[in-house]
Design an enzyme around this catalytic site. Sequence first.
Site, PDB file in Angstrom:
ATOM      1  N   ASP A 126       9.212 -17.964  -3.899  1.00 32.58           N
ATOM      2  CA  ASP A 126       9.640 -16.488  -3.331  1.00 32.58           C
ATOM      3  C   ASP A 126      10.052 -15.768  -4.522  1.00 32.58           C
ATOM      4  O   ASP A 126      10.617 -16.138  -5.656  1.00 32.58           O
ATOM      5  CB  ASP A 126      10.899 -16.726  -2.563  1.00 32.58           C
ATOM      6  CG  ASP A 126      11.290 -15.324  -1.691  1.00 32.58           C
ATOM      7  OD1 ASP A 126      10.463 -14.756  -1.286  1.00 32.58           O
ATOM      8  OD2 ASP A 126      12.646 -15.054  -2.308  1.00 32.58           O
TER       9      ASP A 126
ATOM     10  N   GLU B  13       4.740 -15.828  -5.275  1.00 32.63           N
ATOM     11  CA  GLU B  13       4.813 -14.500  -4.809  1.00 32.63           C
ATOM     12  C   GLU B  13       5.058 -13.673  -6.042  1.00 32.63           C
ATOM     13  O   GLU B  13       6.189 -13.969  -6.437  1.00 32.63           O
ATOM     14  CB  GLU B  13       5.956 -14.296  -3.775  1.00 32.63           C
ATOM     15  CG  GLU B  13       6.057 -12.907  -3.171  1.00 32.63           C
ATOM     16  CD  GLU B  13       7.300 -12.611  -2.457  1.00 32.63           C
ATOM     17  OE1 GLU B  13       6.992 -11.752  -1.574  1.00 32.63           O
ATOM     18  OE2 GLU B  13       8.323 -13.126  -2.605  1.00 32.63           O
TER      19      GLU B  13
END
Length: 658
Positions: free
Chosen positions: A336, A371
């Site tokens: 993330d 990401e």
Amino acid sequence: MTQLAIGEATPHGATYDGHGVNFTLFSAHAERVELCVFDSRGNERRYDLPGRRGDVWHGYLAGARPGLRYGYRVHGPWQPAQGHRFNPAKLLLDPYARRVEGELKDHPLLHGGHDEPDYRDNAAVAPKSVVISDHYDWEDDAAPRTPWGKTVIYEAHVKGLTYLHPELPQEIRGTYKALGHPVMVAYFKQLGITALELLPVAQFASEPRLQRMGLTNYWGYNPMAMFALHPAWASSPETALDEFRDAVKALHRAGIEVILDIVLNHSAELDLDGPTFSLRGIDNRSYYWIRDDGDYHNWTGCGNTLNLSHPGVVEYACECLRYWVETCHVDGFRFDLASVMGRTPTFRQDAPLFAAIKACPVLSTVKLIAEPWDIGEGGYQVGNFPPPFAEWNDHFRDAARRFWLPRNLTTGEFACRFAASSDVFKRNGRAPGASVNLLTAHDGFTLRDCVCFNQKHNEANGEENRDGTNSNYSDNHGKEGLGGPLDLMERRRDSIHALLATLLLSQGTPMLLAGDEHGHSQHGNNNAYCQDNALTWLDWQQANRGLTTFTAALIRLRQQIPALTGDSWWEEGDGNVRWLNKNAQPLSADEWQNGPKLMQILLSDRFLIAINATLEVTDIVLPEGEWRAVPPFAGEDNPVITAVWQGPAHGLCVFQRG
């Protein structure tokens, strides 16, 4: 007070050896560290950690056993301007805790202080670390190690995926156990996915703001204990680890990999007004990026940012990742806000954490997916991660939507994204699989909502619809909402089919959001992070079975096309791809940039994708030879089409030669 034995500086965390427990804690700036142990009635006993090697404090407690509850009190300076916020009144979680007892509540005693320290003791309400014994019989478990070229990822939430599944035993719905149940394994195999990517399973907390609103953090991107499984999805906290490993083992037996979404960019301590329960009180200056005024750099939007360039924090991150691979046999990670991993503080491909991962024989061989952005300056880094990282490709997501849902996009741009965005990812020796192609993900519209809503509808989140992106590239086809007349519903269906075919038949690694193959809707909510309810849970009884069958057929078709499974860049004349116009001639320069959205893509000289993304029915002349439409675009016994396909508006069809 009883003294601890000096113990060892490794391994990190609390380690049971059959006779006692060795405790270690990293803190570069602490002056004293107390180990606090608790009996079943909550009585506390404190021991000074007697050993220190470098920045690691350590001690050994003879006779201690698994199940022991413990925490730390760390002594040092209170100098907020310099980033030091030591406060021994606050009991702190072990960052390496394998199990945690208690939740992180919105309680005033958990706040360590802003400008001045809060000296009220918090032991009565603070979560406690728990010593575990992690022995487990993996039997003959083996990692599937699916090649990138054959990988199809399925992003899912542990609870939301199975909580409403009528064929699962009631008591295991929404749990780790359900993931490995034969019903789910059979479904994954029927669908054809090769990797289950789970939203965060490490223990997380609901932000105080959500707790005050009566909401919870559903997605899990607010980490509290990075080594501990979130206990809410297990029969009991004591059995969570084994139940998760049972699921991994069952999935591996079916050839399905398990990828974890992991949050190494911030912690649930949030900003300076957030709770102090671990890292802030252990060594704030080392664990976080600190501004010159002593506040946090907030490159995550969550109040703080982990300093993954600090040697001690790099070691912590790598040990965390190795734990999940070695102890839980997971096959990879999705990171993330992964640009934080490369901050020094500017982003660098040779950042310390990247170098450590590449040098690690355990971590360098599993799937690593970034990401590739954060919200800080210079945070957008799509295409810039070093090998062996793959990356979420938002260029593909936006281009696919803009091509099929009325937006401005050239045929050339679409083809570039279809070909794994070679302009972005063909560097540093990376293969097409480095482009993780997606239409949707947990954040944003579901696929069905992309064709039913022009605007987000996030009122249920309690932020007056201010949260969530406004750049959705969606099209409601003439009416906002799920319903509509038959012709409108058919146009929406055709758009979904075209988008799914684009995703699953393009070069790169496809990622499918769980529920998109069902027609799942979140009723226009594109930021359902706090919706632990029927809005996000998949309704298996209302699933669109025809769409599920269509999706599975596309995945089967993908695995038959060497140009897609080979994971090598397409080169002119190599037989992998030819780009043709509606007359089966090579696209001209003008057609690439200015022509109508009509094209044919010939893959491996055997599979032809005919595309009509215009608003009109159009005849498309197929290349010479005999062609037949293939499932899911036709039945098995299909008549041969020799010359022309009458392409419906917003239509796509796949043919096989001969």
